[in-house]
Design a protein around this motif. Structure first.
Motif, mmCIF file in Angstrom:
data_model
loop_
_atom_site.group_PDB
_atom_site.id
_atom_site.type_symbol
_atom_site.label_atom_id
_atom_site.label_comp_id
_atom_site.label_asym_id
_atom_site.label_seq_id
_atom_site.Cartn_x
_atom_site.Cartn_y
_atom_site.Cartn_z
ATOM 1 N N HIS A 23 87.985 -10.462 14.234
ATOM 2 C CA HIS A 23 86.565 -10.453 14.601
ATOM 3 C C HIS A 23 85.667 -10.458 13.383
ATOM 4 C CE1 HIS A 23 85.866 -6.171 13.529
ATOM 5 N NE2 HIS A 23 87.089 -5.961 13.973
ATOM 6 N N CYS A 24 84.416 -10.796 13.651
ATOM 7 C CA CYS A 24 83.415 -10.705 12.589
ATOM 8 C C CYS A 24 83.072 -9.229 12.391
ATOM 9 C CB CYS A 24 82.167 -11.486 12.967
ATOM 10 S SG CYS A 24 80.922 -11.375 11.661
ATOM 11 N N HIS A 25 82.925 -8.816 11.135
ATOM 12 C CA HIS A 25 82.607 -7.414 10.858
ATOM 13 C C HIS A 25 81.115 -7.146 10.714
ATOM 14 C CE1 HIS A 25 83.949 -3.341 10.142
ATOM 15 N NE2 HIS A 25 85.204 -3.740 10.187
ATOM 16 N N VAL A 26 80.277 -8.171 10.950
ATOM 17 C CA VAL A 26 78.874 -7.859 11.220
ATOM 18 C C VAL A 26 78.920 -7.332 12.648
ATOM 19 C CG1 VAL A 26 76.574 -8.809 11.608
ATOM 20 C CG2 VAL A 26 77.945 -9.608 9.669
ATOM 21 N N THR A 27 78.693 -6.029 12.791
ATOM 22 C CA THR A 27 79.058 -5.386 14.056
ATOM 23 C C THR A 27 78.303 -5.986 15.237
ATOM 24 O OG1 THR A 27 79.316 -3.464 12.662
ATOM 25 C CG2 THR A 27 79.617 -3.128 14.996
ATOM 26 N N ASP A 28 77.041 -6.363 15.016
ATOM 27 C CA ASP A 28 76.307 -7.029 16.099
ATOM 28 C C ASP A 28 77.000 -8.321 16.533
ATOM 29 O OD1 ASP A 28 73.455 -5.802 16.535
ATOM 30 O OD2 ASP A 28 73.743 -5.800 14.362
ATOM 31 N N HIS A 29 77.548 -9.053 15.582
ATOM 32 C CA HIS A 29 78.208 -10.316 15.926
ATOM 33 C C HIS A 29 79.468 -10.041 16.744
ATOM 34 C CE1 HIS A 29 76.305 -12.575 12.233
ATOM 35 N NE2 HIS A 29 75.410 -12.004 13.022
ATOM 36 N N GLN A 30 80.233 -9.063 16.304
ATOM 37 C CA GLN A 30 81.432 -8.695 17.058
ATOM 38 C C GLN A 30 81.064 -8.347 18.498
ATOM 39 O OE1 GLN A 30 83.669 -4.996 15.934
ATOM 40 N NE2 GLN A 30 83.692 -4.802 18.156
ATOM 41 N N TRP A 86 74.821 -18.645 9.829
ATOM 42 C CA TRP A 86 74.889 -17.254 9.366
ATOM 43 C C TRP A 86 76.219 -16.968 8.693
ATOM 44 C CZ3 TRP A 86 70.222 -15.102 9.860
ATOM 45 C CH2 TRP A 86 69.335 -15.763 10.726
ATOM 46 N N TRP A 87 76.256 -15.883 7.910
ATOM 47 C CA TRP A 87 77.466 -15.463 7.201
ATOM 48 C C TRP A 87 78.352 -14.638 8.135
ATOM 49 C CZ3 TRP A 87 78.201 -15.888 1.641
ATOM 50 C CH2 TRP A 87 77.130 -16.502 0.974
ATOM 51 N N HIS A 88 79.656 -14.836 8.041
ATOM 52 C CA HIS A 88 80.563 -14.042 8.869
ATOM 53 C C HIS A 88 81.736 -13.495 8.055
ATOM 54 C CE1 HIS A 88 78.344 -15.438 12.326
ATOM 55 N NE2 HIS A 88 78.563 -16.694 11.976
ATOM 56 N N PRO A 89 81.806 -12.177 7.877
ATOM 57 C CA PRO A 89 82.993 -11.562 7.274
ATOM 58 C C PRO A 89 84.061 -11.376 8.355
ATOM 59 C CG PRO A 89 81.282 -9.901 7.626
ATOM 60 C CD PRO A 89 80.727 -11.205 8.129
ATOM 61 N N MET A 90 85.070 -12.229 8.358
ATOM 62 C CA MET A 90 86.057 -12.243 9.435
ATOM 63 C C MET A 90 87.241 -11.351 9.076
ATOM 64 S SD MET A 90 84.525 -14.097 11.640
ATOM 65 C CE MET A 90 85.850 -14.125 12.846
ATOM 66 N N GLY A 135 80.148 -11.145 20.865
ATOM 67 C CA GLY A 135 81.066 -12.225 21.225
ATOM 68 C C GLY A 135 81.987 -12.758 20.170
ATOM 69 N N MET A 136 81.764 -12.444 18.873
ATOM 70 C CA MET A 136 82.619 -13.051 17.860
ATOM 71 C C MET A 136 83.844 -12.175 17.604
ATOM 72 S SD MET A 136 81.684 -14.800 14.230
ATOM 73 C CE MET A 136 80.556 -16.010 14.921
ATOM 74 N N MET A 137 84.705 -12.171 18.602
ATOM 75 C CA MET A 137 85.875 -11.304 18.585
ATOM 76 C C MET A 137 86.974 -11.997 19.391
ATOM 77 S SD MET A 137 86.102 -7.328 19.678
ATOM 78 C CE MET A 137 85.344 -7.440 21.270
HETATM 79 CU CU CU Z 1 79.399 -12.684 12.002
#
Ligand code: CU
Ligand code: C2O
Length: 467
Positions: free
Chosen positions: A449-456, A396-400, A459-461
């Motif tokens: 953190h990832c700015h796909v808010t669901d990802h943040q 998946w894509w992640h805007p960090m 756990g992606m934080m």
């Molecule tokens: Cu992400």
């Protein structure tokens, strides 16, 4: 569920109060410019007058919130009131400010309880296109409309005929115009995140933007969506990118003819209106190949062109005072982005927070919005140059996004980048890598953190500590 029901009940009272609490701008003691913003429920029309209204959460009753315009180097105080019925904070995305003004609940401040307020005070060092949004219950608060543009003006105005702002938001509405429930759906959180079905510009499903032949427009584009990535193309036009994430860059045309912005990313474009008077030109978004759509139309006024000949080369924006990382002396850290559907096993990961982790950074998941006792993923010495090598091991894509700093993107997939652009949010495609470099000059605990808010939230934080 209980939270939102309570918030909406509280909101009915707050909405009545709304008119009296609208944006007040004035000067506080010492000549500091002062703004007031109140987070509260509101009812707005997103989709056009012939369609139903939508109950949203807003700043001062409007979606997006008021456009805040500051001047580079001028101190400001922004007093944020909270009538939401639940805790909130405001994060001034991309602004390099003191840690205690960064708006992360638990980590940098106590949350603003409902009925209370908090005064944010800072002096923006950089001119550019920024934005603001909550960092508490972010998925729901941002997804219900809490966001606005924060423009920091250059000390000397840039020569254009006109400025436009396109603040892009993405909503998931049901047929009756209501925001669909189901924030934080676990399946979705482990995939692309909550992508909506209704894209608005400046709070409305756009039809057309009237332009004049010959005019030069500075177009500021903000992607304030929870999860949607956009790839914006301008038929019949050749926009020039002059800034990314607020930071000036070498002026250049769009790569492959598209402006690709992940959630939280911004760009400033110079758009010379070279079209024919009376004609319309579509602006489309085709990031998701099976779901292209027309975002908006540039409609040329039929009158005489503003000028006969196109203006000279687009202006280069004055550089911001960013510290240049010393790559030779930089400390290097590898950060693996992990998890998600089709991303291999989630077993054996460390975990912290509310649970429900689907993502991790270097094997560690921190969920939710920020907590007081978050361990630091990295501790950096103040003024140390650092390179973070981000490796996206997921599908998946992640805007960090890094708080409190801007960084240069120095390489992608092992190859040096052409422009070494400054960003605060770097979009890392599936299974790709990117190296970013910056000087850790801002002490404090900074979210990364990832700015796909669901990802943040799943756990992606992580926290980078600068001591
Ligand atoms: Cu992400
Ligand atoms: Cu706009 Cu922590 O982010």
């Amino acid at each position: 569920m209980t939270v939102s029901r309570r918030a909406l009940v509280a909101g009915a009272g707050a909405a009545a109060l709304g008119a009296a609490l609208s944006l007040r701008r004035g000067f506080a003691d010492g000549g500091i410019k002062e703004y007031r913003l109140t987070a509260k429920p509101a009812v707005v029309n997103l989709t056009g007058d012939q369609y139903p209204n939508t109950a949203v959460w807003s700043y001062d009753g409007s979606v997006p919130g008021p456009e805040i315009r500051l001047r580079q180097g001028d101190p400001v105080r922004i007093v944020v009131g909270n009538n939401l019925g639940e805790d909130t904070t405001v994060h001034w995305h991309g602004i390099r400010l003191p840690n205690r003004m960064d708006g992360v609940p638990g980590l940098t401040q106590k949350p603003i309880h409902s009925g209370e307020s908090f005064a944010y005070e800072f002096t923006p060092p950089d001119a550019g296109t920024f934005w603001y949004h909550p960092h508490a219950d972010t998925l729901q608060q941002l997804g219900r409309g809490l966001a606005g543009a924060l423009i920091v003006e250059e000390r000397d105005p840039v020569a254009v005929d006109r400025e436009l702002l396109w603040f892009i938001e993405d909503w998931r509405l049901d047929e009756s115009g209501r925001i669909a429930p189901g924030f934080g759906n676990r399946m979705e959180a482990a995939m692309s995140g909550r992508i909506g079905n209704t894209v608005t510009i400046n709070g409305r499903v756009p039809g057309r933007v009237v332009v004049k032949a010959g005019e030069r427009v500075r177009l500021r584009v903000v992607n304030a969506a929870l999860a949607r990535i956009v790839a914006v193309g301008f038929e019949g036009h050749r926009p020039i990118v002059v800034a990314c994430d607020g930071q000036p860059c070498d002026p250049h045309p769009l790569e492959a003819g598209r402006l690709v912005l992940g959630p939280a990313m911004r760009a400033d474009l110079i758009l010379d209106m070279g079209g024919t008077p009376g004609r319309g030109y579509p602006v489309f978004d085709d990031f998701y190949p099976d779901l292209p759509y027309k975002l908006v139309e540039l409609e040329y006024d039929a009158g005489k062109p503003t000028r006969e000949h196109p203006p000279d080369a687009p202006p280069r924006l004055p550089a911001n005072p960013l510290p240049e990382p010393d790559l030779a002396a930089a400390e290097r850290h590898e950060i693996a982005l992990q998890g998600g559907m089709m991303g291999g096993m989630m077993g054996g990961m460390g975990m912290m927070g509310r649970g429900g982790a689907s993502w991790a950074m270097n094997g560690m998941s921190v969920t939710g919005d920020g907590q007081p006792d978050m361990p630091a993923l990295l501790t950096l010495r103040k003024d140390q140059s650092c390179v973070l090598a981000l490796r996206n091991e997921t599908a998946w894509w992640h805007p960090m996004h890094l708080h409190g700093h801007s960084f240069r993107v120095v390489s992608r997939n092992g190859k040096p980048t052409a422009r070494r652009e400054w960003l605060d949010t770097v979009l890392v495609p599936p299974r790709e890598s990117a190296e970013i470099a910056f000087v850790a000059d801002n002490p404090g605990n900074w979210m990364f953190h990832c700015h796909v808010t669901d990802h943040q939230e799943a756990g992606m934080m992580a926290v980078l500590r600068v001591t």
